[in-house]
Design a protein around this motif. Structure first.
Motif, mmCIF file in Angstrom:
data_model
loop_
_atom_site.group_PDB
_atom_site.id
_atom_site.type_symbol
_atom_site.label_atom_id
_atom_site.label_comp_id
_atom_site.label_asym_id
_atom_site.label_seq_id
_atom_site.Cartn_x
_atom_site.Cartn_y
_atom_site.Cartn_z
ATOM 1 N N LEU A 1 0.811 -1.231 0.000
ATOM 2 C CA LEU A 1 0.000 0.000 0.000
ATOM 3 C C LEU A 1 0.845 1.282 0.000
ATOM 4 O O LEU A 1 0.535 2.222 -0.737
ATOM 5 N N PRO A 2 1.924 1.340 0.810
ATOM 6 C CA PRO A 2 2.724 2.570 0.822
ATOM 7 C C PRO A 2 3.257 2.957 -0.558
ATOM 8 O O PRO A 2 3.504 4.131 -0.822
ATOM 9 N N GLN A 3 3.403 1.973 -1.464
ATOM 10 C CA GLN A 3 3.895 2.294 -2.803
ATOM 11 C C GLN A 3 2.839 3.047 -3.616
ATOM 12 O O GLN A 3 3.136 3.603 -4.653
ATOM 13 N N ARG A 4 1.593 2.980 -3.143
ATOM 14 C CA ARG A 4 0.510 3.640 -3.893
ATOM 15 C C ARG A 4 -0.156 4.693 -3.015
ATOM 16 O O ARG A 4 -1.367 4.896 -3.069
ATOM 17 N N THR B 1 -8.704 4.522 -8.269
ATOM 18 C CA THR B 1 -7.598 4.123 -7.383
ATOM 19 C C THR B 1 -7.323 2.632 -7.495
ATOM 20 O O THR B 1 -6.166 2.202 -7.596
ATOM 21 N N MET B 2 -8.391 1.845 -7.495
ATOM 22 C CA MET B 2 -8.186 0.399 -7.491
ATOM 23 C C MET B 2 -7.725 -0.110 -8.862
ATOM 24 O O MET B 2 -6.939 -1.048 -8.939
ATOM 25 N N TYR B 3 -8.201 0.542 -9.945
ATOM 26 C CA TYR B 3 -7.677 0.161 -11.261
ATOM 27 C C TYR B 3 -6.181 0.480 -11.330
ATOM 28 O O TYR B 3 -5.391 -0.287 -11.875
ATOM 29 N N THR B 4 -5.816 1.646 -10.743
ATOM 30 C CA THR B 4 -4.398 2.020 -10.707
ATOM 31 C C THR B 4 -3.614 0.993 -9.894
ATOM 32 O O THR B 4 -2.523 0.568 -10.278
ATOM 33 N N ALA B 5 -4.211 0.591 -8.754
ATOM 34 C CA ALA B 5 -3.531 -0.381 -7.887
ATOM 35 C C ALA B 5 -3.347 -1.707 -8.617
ATOM 36 O O ALA B 5 -2.277 -2.315 -8.579
ATOM 37 N N VAL C 1 -7.008 -13.531 -5.187
ATOM 38 C CA VAL C 1 -6.620 -12.259 -5.808
ATOM 39 C C VAL C 1 -7.776 -11.259 -5.706
ATOM 40 O O VAL C 1 -7.597 -10.099 -5.310
ATOM 41 N N VAL C 2 -8.983 -11.733 -6.018
ATOM 42 C CA VAL C 2 -10.175 -10.867 -5.928
ATOM 43 C C VAL C 2 -10.327 -10.362 -4.495
ATOM 44 O O VAL C 2 -10.530 -9.166 -4.247
ATOM 45 N N ILE C 3 -10.206 -11.275 -3.563
ATOM 46 C CA ILE C 3 -10.420 -10.892 -2.165
ATOM 47 C C ILE C 3 -9.343 -9.909 -1.696
ATOM 48 O O ILE C 3 -9.623 -8.962 -0.956
ATOM 49 N N SER C 4 -8.121 -10.104 -2.160
ATOM 50 C CA SER C 4 -7.062 -9.188 -1.718
ATOM 51 C C SER C 4 -7.315 -7.771 -2.220
ATOM 52 O O SER C 4 -7.113 -6.806 -1.500
ATOM 53 N N ILE C 5 -7.806 -7.661 -3.467
ATOM 54 C CA ILE C 5 -8.065 -6.319 -4.014
ATOM 55 C C ILE C 5 -9.276 -5.691 -3.311
ATOM 56 O O ILE C 5 -9.261 -4.516 -2.954
ATOM 57 N N LEU C 6 -10.289 -6.521 -3.079
ATOM 58 C CA LEU C 6 -11.456 -6.013 -2.359
ATOM 59 C C LEU C 6 -11.070 -5.593 -0.939
ATOM 60 O O LEU C 6 -11.550 -4.594 -0.426
ATOM 61 N N SER C 7 -10.194 -6.372 -0.320
ATOM 62 C CA SER C 7 -9.778 -6.051 1.051
ATOM 63 C C SER C 7 -9.084 -4.696 1.087
ATOM 64 O O SER C 7 -9.322 -3.890 1.982
ATOM 65 N N GLU C 8 -8.235 -4.480 0.093
ATOM 66 C CA GLU C 8 -7.523 -3.199 0.055
ATOM 67 C C GLU C 8 -8.518 -2.053 -0.108
ATOM 68 O O GLU C 8 -8.453 -1.044 0.593
ATOM 69 N N SER C 9 -9.457 -2.249 -1.025
ATOM 70 C CA SER C 9 -10.451 -1.224 -1.281
ATOM 71 C C SER C 9 -11.312 -0.978 -0.035
ATOM 72 O O SER C 9 -11.599 0.162 0.343
#
Lengths: 396, 234
Positions: free
Chosen positions: A19-22, A283-287, A308-316
């Motif tokens: 996350l810190p990279q983005r 933001t999430m497309y960028t991520a 993978v889906v869950i990790s992106i959703l978790s971040e969001s």
């Protein structure tokens, strides 16, 4: 199952660690969501504040009696004889001076708002001594009670705060006379705090009302006494009145303004929410784009799409949760307890109230933020999961 | 070492076509391609850019499916497996080495190497032990706690190789493993791959543009216009 959960945990962990990279785009989405939640909670806290004021006004055992067919005090009228008959009805609580029954007169006068300088309709209530007994929490906080029979007034704390010229020592103009302000009262945050009170016997001649009133406020022995009290009044051929519990009366009184504010607040929240969803999507497309190599590699190594889906959703969702918490916190700091006035559509007079940022609203705000995060993360997550591995590796 | 079976032919590619669609245009990358790779071979795949080398590697590694034909590894037909089964098969039988290493920047060398083991039921301690052995094999036991950004290109590629061999796969697929390295580091990586082939019997398929790299392989095949040959075509 264990294996799958372990994959979810691992991939989500990479997501969080990176996350810190983005931080730029993540902070933009987070602040966007925080702004939406702050505005939504702020606007809805107005409706909550109005409702709370109305609810605080309503005693559990209190009843208001109006002329049959009247929906508010403004439209009601009761003769002096009517008020005496009402006071004799069964079930009314009694104190040393007799039944706790308060006939009252209600007019509006114009006073400038402190905030804008424009005139507002301020309620001026003519009362008898029992008015203080009927209202729970009535208390003089400054000055003294007006003298019965004199042209003196006391003002509610809300009215003094919102309208100009209501300090002790100043006076209000009623007809050709000036009535001095001699005291300030509070009434447990209720509607009365928006009002100015004067002796009913002084107000009646000033407004040429003869011996008439508009409402009788009554305190009953118990909640259960309402049925008999109401039946007695409505079956008495001398009276043409209706009796309502105060809770029902104030709910009906506040519904127009609270529905309007809630509707408006929801509309604003939805429109801003759409904007925030696009922000989160971006933001999430960028991520996902920034993590194409990482995601493709993990999938090439054998990690499945679900994690993978869950990790992106978790971040969001994490960003949304943080945004929601910040927004709710800001709304609480900025708005909770802030006093303002609005028009009571039922009486066409101003009511003062405090914005009420309560737990329910804070939870609603955070849930709304999470919905934004979920929608904002879902499409990028699905895209990341559906992208063929070989294709994704070639794009690096 | 885990082998899928004892058949001397490990990889059999039969009549494989691969067509990519770009809008309405169809691009035929591989056409009717046949290939057999014996167990324990170190095969170099050469050919001009766009000749289909990486595509063939992806088909053999189960990262992509052929448009026509079949791909069998150790007698098991992989092109018909579901995505889920194919992912599990890859995790178990294939080690991948990428040109740009593809390490997770937020993980140490040790954790990067442990990654494929997260897909197994091994305990944490066992994962750690196996990752340490793999890092030792590639000569990086002194760099386990370092992050990719703290390592040279050669060291990162060694970490990538350690990650590829940590599950003791049947097949090692290397896509331009020295493409991003200087000659010295590249040679070290090739030494390592050669040792893995000769000493541990790993079957390796290496895509490369570098004749010097291909010389380390036991056989070199050339791909041109979707067809394989044993000699380079100008």
């Amino acid at each position: 199952m264990f294996n799958w959960m372990a994959q979810v945990f691992s991939v989500t962990r990479f997501s969080m660690l990176s996350l810190p990279q983005r931080k730029g785009s993540s902070a933009a989405a987070l602040l966007g969501i925080a702004g939406v939640v702050a505005v939504m909670v702020g606007v809805l806290s107005i409706a909550q504040g109005v409702m709370k004021t109305m609810e605080s006004s309503a005693g559990d055992t209190n009843v208001i009696v109006l002329r049959s067919g009247a929906d508010s005090e403004m439209m009601s009228g009761l003769g002096g004889d009517d008020t005496r008959i009402i006071a004799e009805a069964p079930g009314i609580a009694r104190d040393a001076s007799g039944p706790v029954s308060s006939p009252e007169l209600f007019v509006v006068i114009n006073l400038p708002m402190r905030s804008t300088g424009t005139d507002a309709n301020v309620p001026l209530r003519g009362v008898q001594a029992q008015a203080q007994q009927v209202r729970d929490g009535f208390r003089l906080v400054e000055g003294r009670m007006f003298e019965w029979g004199l042209n003196e007034v006391i003002v509610g704390v809300g009215a003094r705060q919102q309208f100009a010229g209501l300090e002790i020592g100043s006076s209000i103009e009623v007809g050709k006379e000036r009535w001095p302000v001699v005291g300030v009262f509070e009434a447990a945050g209720g509607l009365s705090e928006s009002e100015i009170w004067v002796d009913a016997a002084v107000l009646q001649p000033a407004y040429r009302r003869g011996n008439s009133y508009q409402a009788v406020y009554v305190k009953l022995n118990s909640r259960d006494a309402f049925g008999e009290f109401k039946d007695t009044l409505t079956s008495d051929p001398r009276l043409n009145v209706k009796a309502m519990r105060e809770t029902d009366y104030y709910e009906a009184q506040s519904s127009t303004v609270t529905n309007l504010i809630t509707g408006l607040g929801t509309l604003i929240a939805v429109i801003m929410g759409l904007g925030a969803i696009f922000g989160a999507l971006n933001t999430m497309y960028t991520a996902v784009s920034a993590r194409t190599r990482e995601i493709a590699t993990l999938r090439a190594l054998g990690f499945r799409s679900g994690p993978v889906v869950i990790s992106i959703l978790s971040e969001s969702l994490l960003l949304a949760l943080a945004g929601g918490l910040i927004g709710a916190g800001l709304a609480w700091l900025a708005f909770d307890g802030y006093r303002a006035a609005t028009l009571n559509w039922a009486s066409f007079s101003a009511i003062t109230f405090a914005f009420d940022v309560n737990l329910k609203l804070l939870v609603q705000g955070i849930i709304f933020a999470m919905v934004i995060g979920l929608i904002g993360g879902l499409l990028p997550a699905i895209r990341a999961a559906r992208q063929p591995v070989a294709h994704a590796l070639r794009e690096l | 070492m885990t082998k899928i079976n004892t058949n001397s032919t490990l990889v059999t590619v039969t009549g494989v076509d691969k067509v990519f669609k770009r809008g309405s245009e169809e691009i035929h990358v591989l056409g009717g391609l046949d290939l057999e790779i014996p167990d324990g071979e170190f095969l170099a795949l050469m050919g001009p850019s766009g000749s289909g080398k990486s595509t063939l590697l992806n088909l053999v590694g189960g990262l992509d499916r052929p448009s026509e034909g079949k791909v069998e590894i150790g007698g098991k037909r992989i092109d018909k497996l579901s995505d889920r089964k194919l992912a599990a098969w890859r995790a178990r039988h294939v080690g991948l080495v990428f040109q740009f290493y593809n390490l997770m920047p937020v993980l140490t060398a040790q954790k990067n190497v442990e990654l494929p083991l997260l897909l197994t039921k091994l305990s944490r301690a066992e994962r750690k032990k196996r990752a340490a052995i793999a890092l030792d094999i590639v000569g990086l036991s002194h760099r386990t706690g370092h992050y990719p950004r703290q390592m040279s290109g050669g060291e990162q590629q060694r970490t990538g190789i350690a990650r590829a061999i940590v599950t003791d796969p049947t097949l090692l697929l290397c896509d331009e493993p020295t493409g991003d390295l200087d000659r010295k580091s590249g040679d070290e990586i090739l030494d390592l791959l050669q040792a893995l082939n000769q000493e541990q019997g790993k079957t390796i398929i290496m895509v490369t543009h570098d004749i010097h790299a291909a010389a380390r392989a036991t056989r070199t095949l050339y791909l041109n216009k979707g067809q394989l040959s044993t000699e380079a075509v100008d």
